[in-house]
Every structure is written in structure tokens, then in C-alpha cells.
Design a protein around this motif. Structure first.
Motif, PDB file in Angstrom:
ATOM      1  N   SER A 187      37.383  41.506  41.021  1.00 43.80           N
ATOM      2  CA  SER A 187      38.100  41.701  39.771  1.00 43.80           C
ATOM      3  C   SER A 187      37.232  42.496  38.809  1.00 43.80           C
ATOM      4  O   SER A 187      36.102  42.114  38.525  1.00 43.80           O
ATOM      5  CB  SER A 187      38.474  40.371  39.128  1.00 43.80           C
ATOM      6  OG  SER A 187      38.992  40.630  37.841  1.00 43.80           O
ATOM      7  N   GLN A 188      37.789  43.570  38.295  1.00 44.05           N
ATOM      8  CA  GLN A 188      37.040  44.397  37.343  1.00 44.05           C
ATOM      9  C   GLN A 188      36.750  43.635  36.056  1.00 44.05           C
ATOM     10  O   GLN A 188      35.841  43.981  35.313  1.00 44.05           O
ATOM     11  CB  GLN A 188      37.835  45.652  37.032  1.00 44.05           C
ATOM     12  CG  GLN A 188      39.260  45.309  36.677  1.00 44.05           C
ATOM     13  CD  GLN A 188      40.039  46.431  36.022  1.00 44.05           C
ATOM     14  OE1 GLN A 188      39.491  47.443  35.675  1.00 44.05           O
ATOM     15  NE2 GLN A 188      41.336  46.223  35.863  1.00 44.05           N
ATOM     16  N   HIS A 189      37.538  42.566  35.798  1.00 40.94           N
ATOM     17  CA  HIS A 189      37.340  41.821  34.548  1.00 40.94           C
ATOM     18  C   HIS A 189      35.967  41.150  34.481  1.00 40.94           C
ATOM     19  O   HIS A 189      35.471  40.872  33.402  1.00 40.94           O
ATOM     20  CB  HIS A 189      38.423  40.753  34.395  1.00 40.94           C
ATOM     21  CG  HIS A 189      39.811  41.321  34.321  1.00 40.94           C
ATOM     22  ND1 HIS A 189      40.092  42.492  33.656  1.00 40.94           N
ATOM     23  CD2 HIS A 189      40.991  40.890  34.828  1.00 40.94           C
ATOM     24  CE1 HIS A 189      41.387  42.751  33.756  1.00 40.94           C
ATOM     25  NE2 HIS A 189      41.953  41.799  34.469  1.00 40.94           N
ATOM     26  N   THR A 202      33.221  42.419  34.960  1.00 39.26           N
ATOM     27  CA  THR A 202      32.214  43.330  34.396  1.00 39.26           C
ATOM     28  C   THR A 202      32.115  43.219  32.877  1.00 39.26           C
ATOM     29  O   THR A 202      31.203  43.763  32.284  1.00 39.26           O
ATOM     30  CB  THR A 202      32.562  44.793  34.742  1.00 39.26           C
ATOM     31  OG1 THR A 202      33.877  45.060  34.232  1.00 39.26           O
ATOM     32  CG2 THR A 202      32.572  45.017  36.242  1.00 39.26           C
TER      33      THR A 202
END
Lengths: 365, 342
Positions: A300-302, A304
Motif C-alpha cells: 500500500s502506497q499509504h 509511505t
């Protein structure tokens, strides 16, 4: 926080093994040599207790017990056993009775080197899948007893095994909420093998080591903030404020950001709310099974968005595996809370245990 | 059948409701972000705290996903119901969703069972989407092969259901031998999710959905003819075989891509065509295609807003909300109208 709970039984001539931290069981040795073990909470929200009578072989002929009063009557010491959870393995190993283990469901999840040797040489037999242990294989092995665990009442497999006169002893170490409470379950195994004294010594060492580490951590004034858990879909699962994992963080003198919650299991929160609270957390301990930063970002990019991710302050137990892929933390951590605590202190207060080599928690790759 | 022009009021209302639901969906969430701040974030004024990121990278893609998922699944449901002349048909028949489930199950749970075949040590959303797309594609290709041999559409429906049973059985076997945490991962996938998609993934769903819509639009005439029965359609001189393929491929694109990225979302595909038929009182696909797209999008946006439990830190699985919230609507409509329009 853990409180000492010394419990004694009423009869003047009886002696009870002192159980200081565990809430799940009590042990009493009667003057006639019989040991009574009560499992108070065989599973979460259990309404019944289980009572087992342990009768030493040498006095077996001279005593009579009312069968209906006990869930099982066992003659001790037992010689051949089957256990069903990897968390049972370290206790057997420490007590020096691993050679009496003859069967286990899903042996591939065992990481203990000593146990693996016995599996490879065929001395510990594979018993199928944990949730539905292979009944025929157990009946063929004919162990003296099985240490089982149940998540609720009504495990039909165990009932079949019991009908074949193989006693099933419920071990509910997993219900225990405090680190030392879980570790104290080594005392539960001990009477079956006449190893009570050994268990006391082993537990006292763990307790001392744990409390010393806790004291060391408490001296530091700076409390780092800690985030935990990971997302499945868009729901974030993280330990509740009263959980085992949160106790460790508290004892490591960290500010776990969800400390104030009342859950003793896990919390399921929205991603937004976790970002809101945990964006600037100093550390991220235990992002589920994610083992590398790359994997986290792909998952999940979240992730980062969190400072702990950006500053590479994420630590996990997922990289510490046994020979056949079992996660060592799941197997050994309940028995060795002192090591877990020291790992956390080493990470959260870098100056305190500078030469310590972490056992379970490693930085993400 | 009424003339399309009489429905312009209906469509204007629907579009207005859709826009309203979209705005509400973006404004409401676990973290309290004021309306003004939301608008500021949307129109480019970067705010310092995390609200800009929450709006742009979470709520906005989630809302667009809801529109695509709701619209796409509903359209695929409409196509299936017309093709099979069966009001109970939806993306779950033809085994499209179960094919996707099989793909996901093999990736998540098969790794321990067939470790010699699969070398994935880890997986992520992209590999999960690829696996479930492959799963739907595989089942869909099997159905297409069978469709070439079987002339009867009802037989095709039964065969689709049977494929569904086979995949469900394989998933059961995999689950039985899986470790608790793998099983948990699979179950989480099966709850469905709208909120974990990147803009790139969204683009893929959008492309598949738009192609699906395009194929549906060019099939309006045969779709209307199918409602009258295959023999009647044949007598109208419509190339049945080609149309049937086009419709099946459209359904596969719509339901397959959505299930791959958002998980199996129950109920919407089955129910929305009925809701829109009750509202518009017609079965003409010229009206029904835009109608189900709007109704599906609105339903999904509403369900997602409810699932986010605005103001609370918890979230509910979207899959449960769609049925809990949607089923009474269908029951109410059917009871009120006392008949099904089909």
C-alpha cells in the motif's frame, strides 16, 4: 501493568504452587501427593473450568478418586505426549522433556532446532492439520495425553480422542494478557513430568531478567512514540491498549499511541484515523508479516506517509524464521518475554543495551 | 415502453443525486476534515497537515472507485439478466467472480500447499489483481469454449454455475490446508475493499469499465431483442452468436477487472438492475444502460459512506454493507410495485 497475585488454597496441609502473574490456571498439591490443576479459562469467555488430577504412579494403587469430579485423571510422570501449539515447544525444551514429545500437527511450523532434529529423525510424528488433528494418527500413536487448545467449547476431534481414553488437557496460555503471565505457563507443564522445582527456577530467571530490563528502561526520561500493525484492504489492525503487545511497549517505556484503548485483542481502525494519530510516530513496531520496505510500499502506497517509514524506523519479527519457515516470534516469544523486552529496549532506547543482539525484532530490509 | 425523451427529468435528478453523494462521500470519513478544507484540498491549495493527502490519495480515488465499481457491476448484472432472461443472474453466474476468487485463493493460500509450483514468497495488491484477473479470464474462456458448443443460453447458465461450484470447492480445499493467517488474508480479500487502490490501478479499472460500456452500447439492439427470446431475436435477423460473445466479453471485462482490484462485491450486480427497472418502468436498454450506471454508482457511494462510519475510527467491510443496505431497498420496491419488471 502486571500485578502479583499470590493465590493459596484453603486446606492447611495442602501446598499450592505460587502463581504470580498467570490468571488462567492454579496448581495445588494435596497432602496425599495428588496434584490438582485447574484451568480457569480454557478459552476466551469460557464459563466452565477444567480440573485435572495428577496421581503419582507410586501411590496410584492406594488412592481412589471420584472420576466425575475431574476432567481427567493422569498418572505421573507422563512418558509420551502430543502438544498442539508451537508455543508449547519451548516449555518442553526448557524442562528437558522434549524427548517425550511424539506427535505434533503441522510440524513444519516448528522452528526449535532441537525439535526439528527429532522431527527429521521421525521421532515426532506429523499429525495433520491443527484445527482438525488427524484422529487416526493420534490413536495409532497412543500418547499418554494431549495438550490441546480450544478457541471455544465443542471440539469434536478432541471428544473422539477422549472417548479413546487419551486425556486432552487444555492449555490456554494464549488467553493470558501479560508477558510474564504467558511465560508462567511453564509451571503448568511441570507437574506432569515431576519438574515443578525446575520450572520455578526457570521462571524465576525469566522474571528477574524481565523486571531488570523493565527497570533499566524506566530510568530513561524520553519516551519514544510507537505505531504498530498493518492494513488488510483499508482496515488497519493493531494491538489494543490492554493487549500483550501493548504491555511490552509500556514496559519498554515507550508511548504506544493507542495505549488508552481498552481492547485486549486487536483494534480494527480506518486508515485515515491511524494516519491522523500515528503520522509522526518515532517507531513502527510489528507491521504484520511485511518484511521489507519495498514490500510495504507495494502492498500500500499509504504506508509511505508515515515518518517511521520515511526515516526507516520500522521493525518486524517477520524476518526471523526457523529452518522450515515458521516465525520464531510466535513460538518462542510467549516463553521468553525477557528477550522480547530487551529487543524493544535495544530498538527504542539505543543507548541502553548497546551490545545486545536482538532476538526477534529486526529492522525491515 | 415510454419514449426516451420523457426520462430526461429522471436522469437530471439521478445525476444531481450522484454528484451530491460524491461530495458527501469525499467530505465524510474517520478524520474530521471541514467542508472548506476539503474544497481547498480538492482545488489545489496544499494544506500542511495530512488532510491534503487523505483527500487526494485516499478519499478521491475511493469515491471514483465506488462509482466505477457500482456502475460496472450493475451494468454486468443487467447484461447477464438480459442474456439469460433470468432475473437472478448477476456477475456471480458464469463463474466470473468465482474464477477471480480462485485466482486470489491460489495466490494467497496455495503458496504453502504448492510451494514447489509457486515461488512467490510474498504478494501484494498488484500480484493479487493479476492472479484474480487470470482466474476470471480462465473461467470465462472455459465458458466461451462451452458457449461455442452449447446453443441453449439456459444450459450455459447452468454450466456457469457448475464452474462456480468447482472453483468454490477448490477454494474450500485450499482453505482447509491453510494456516490461519493465510486464511485470514483470503477472507479479508473476500470482504471487498474500495480504499486501497492507487491511481494506476484505478486507470486499469476505468479502461476496462469504459470498454465494457462501449461494448454494451453497441449491443443495445441485440440486448433488447434477447428480452423477447432467442428465437424471436433470430427472426429479427440479429446475429445472435456474435452478440452473445460480445455481451459475455463485456461482462467479463466489467466484473473481472472490478473483482480483481476491489474483491468480490456482493449484491450490487444482482440488485441494481431491478432498482433501476422499477424506477424507470422500462426494460429498454437505451434507458437501462445509463440508468444502472447511475444507480449503481449512487448505491456504492452511499454504501461506502456508511461503511466508513463517519466520525468513528472504525470501518466496516463494504461487502456486508452493500447487502444489508441494498436488499431492503429491493424488497421495498418489489412490495410497493407488486410486480417485477422484466
Amino acid at each position: 501493568m502486571q500485578e502479583k497475585k499470590e493465590t493459596t488454597f484453603n486446606n492447611a496441609n495442602d501446598s499450592s504452587t505460587s502463581i504470580q502473574y498467570a490468571n488462567g490456571f492454579r496448581i495445588e498439591t494435596q497432602s496425599n501427593g495428588i496434584t490438582i490443576i485447574k484451568v480457569l479459562k480454557p478459552w476466551v469467555n469460557a464459563e466452565t473450568t477444567h480440573t485435572y488430577a495428577l496421581v503419582p504412579k507410586e501411590i496410584q494403587a492406594s488412592v481412589t478418586l471420584n472420576k466425575n469430579e475431574y476432567d481427567a485423571i493422569i498418572s505421573t510422570p507422563v512418558e509420551n505426549i502430543v502438544v498442539t501449539s508451537t508455543t508449547h515447544i519451548p516449555a518442553l525444551e526448557e524442562l528437558g522433556v522434549l524427548n517425550q514429545l511424539i506427535g505434533f500437527p503441522d510440524t513444519k511450523y516448528i522452528s526449535s532446532i532441537a525439535a526439528r532434529k527429532r522431527i527429521d529423525s521421525g521421532k515426532i510424528k506429523e499429525l495433520g492439520v491443527n484445527e482438525s488433528i488427524n484422529t487416526e494418527a493420534v490413536l495409532e500413536l497412543q500418547p499418554d495425553l494431549i495438550f490441546g487448545f480450544a478457541i471455544n467449547d465443542g471440539n469434536s476431534t478432541y471428544e473422539t480422542i477422549q472417548r479413546a481414553h487419551i486425556p486432552v488437557i487444555y492449555n490456554s496460555d494464549w488467553v493470558e494478557e501479560t508477558p510474564l503471565g504467558k511465560a508462567e505457563w511453564i509451571k503448568f507443564f511441570a507437574p506432569f513430568f515431576n519438574k515443578t522445582k525446575e520450572a520455578d527456577i526457570i521462571f524465576n530467571e525469566i522474571e528477574t531478567s524481565y523486571l531488570e530490563a523493565k527497570k533499566l528502561a524506566a530510568e530513561v526520561e524520553n519516551k519514544p512514540t510507537v505505531l504498530s500493525g498493518a492494513m488488510f484492504n483499508d482496515i488497519w489492525y493493531l494491538p489494543g491498549g490492554k493487549s500483550w503487545a501493548a504491555s511490552f511497549l509500556k514496559d519498554a517505556n515507550a508511548n504506544y499511541l493507542w495505549n488508552a484503548t481498552d481492547e485486549n485483542g486487536s483494534l480494527s481502525l480506518s486508515w485515515e484515523s491511524v494516519l491522523d494519530v500515528g503520522k509522526h510516530a518515532d517507531y513502527w513496531i510489528g507491521p504484520a508479516q511485511l518484511a521489507t520496505y519495498k514490500e510495504m510500499e507495494a502492498s500500500s502506497q499509504h504506508y509511505t506517509q508515515f515518518d517511521a517509514f520515511k526515516n526507516k524506523k520500522v521493525f518486524t519479527t517477520a524476518n526471523t524464521k526457523g529452518e522450515t519457515g515458521g516465525t520464531l516470534y510466535y513460538e518462542l516469544a510467549p516463553q521468553r518475554p525477557d528477550l522480547v523486552l530487551k529487543d524493544l529496549i535495544h530498538i527504542l532506547h539505543p543507548g541502553l543495551l548497546p551490545n545486545y543482539v536482538p532476538y526477534f525484532f529486526k529492522p525491515l530490509l | 415502453m415510454s419514449k426516451p425523451s420523457t426520462y430526461s427529468f429522471h436522469f437530471i435528478t439521478l445525476l444531481a443525486v450522484l454528484l451530491l453523494c460524491f461530495v458527501i462521500n469525499i467530505c465524510l470519513g474517520s478524520v474530521n476534515i471541514s467542508f472548506i478544507k476539503t474544497i481547498q484540498a480538492l482545488f489545489g491549495t496544499v494544506t500542511e497537515d495530512s488532510s491534503y493527502y487523505i483527500i487526494w490519495e485516499y478519499r478521491l480515488p475511493k469515491a471514483i472507485t465506488a462509482i466505477l465499481v457500482g456502475g460496472g457491476l450493475s451494468l454486468s448484472g443487467l447484461l447477464m439478466q438480459t442474456l439469460f432472461r433470468n432475473p437472478l443472474a448477476g456477475p456471480y453466474v458464469l463463474g466470473i467472480s468465482s474464477g477471480a476468487s480462485l485466482g486470489a485463493a491460489l495466490l494467497i493460500m496455495g503458496t504453502s500447499l504448492f510451494s514447489f509450483v509457486f515461488t512467490f514468497s510474498t504478494f501484494n495488491d498488484i500480484s493479487l489483481a493479476i492472479a484474480s484477473s487470470l482466474g476470471s479470464f480462465l473461467v470465462l474462456s472455459l465458458v466461451l469454449v462451452v458457449a461455442a458448443k452449447v446453443k441453449d443460453t439456459m444450459a450455459l447458465l447452468i454450466i456457469g454455475l457448475m464452474f462456480g461450484s468447482i472453483t468454490a470447492a477448490i477454494v474450500s480445499v485450499l482453505s482447509y490446508f491453510s494456516k490461519a493467517e493465510k486464511l485470514q488474508q483470503y477472507i479479508f480479500w473476500s470482504f471487498g475493499s474500495l480504499g486501497n487502490l492507487s491511481w494506476m490501478q484505478l486507470l486499469i479499472i476505468a479502461l476496462c469499465t469504459l470498454t465494457g460500456i462501449f461494448l454494451s452500447i453497441i449491443s443495445i439492439k441485440p440486448l433488447n431483442a434477447f428480452l423477447l427470446g432467442e428465437n424471436y431475436a433470430k427472426s429479427l435477423g440479429i446475429g445472435l452468436k456474435t452478440s452473445r460473445y460480445i455481451i459475455i466479453v463485456a461482462t467479463g471485462l466489467l466484473a473481472g477487472s472490478i473483482t480483481a482490484f476491489a474483491g468480490p462485491i456482493a449484491f450490487v450486480g444482482l440488485a441494481v438492475p431491478h432498482i433501476s427497472k422499477q424506477m424507470f418502468n422500462t426494460t429498454d436498454h437505451k434507458i437501462q444502460i445509463p440508468a444502472v450506471l447511475c444507480c449503481g454508482a449512487i448505491l456504492m457511494l452511499l454504501c461506502d459512506t456508511i461503511a466508513q462510519l463517519p466520525g468513528s475510527v472504525s470501518v466496516l467491510p463494504i461487502n456486508a454493507i452493500t447487502s444489508i443496505f441494498g436488499a431492503p431497498v429491493v424488497i421495498w420496491l418489489l412490495v410497493r410495485k407488486r410486480k417485477m419488471i422484466f
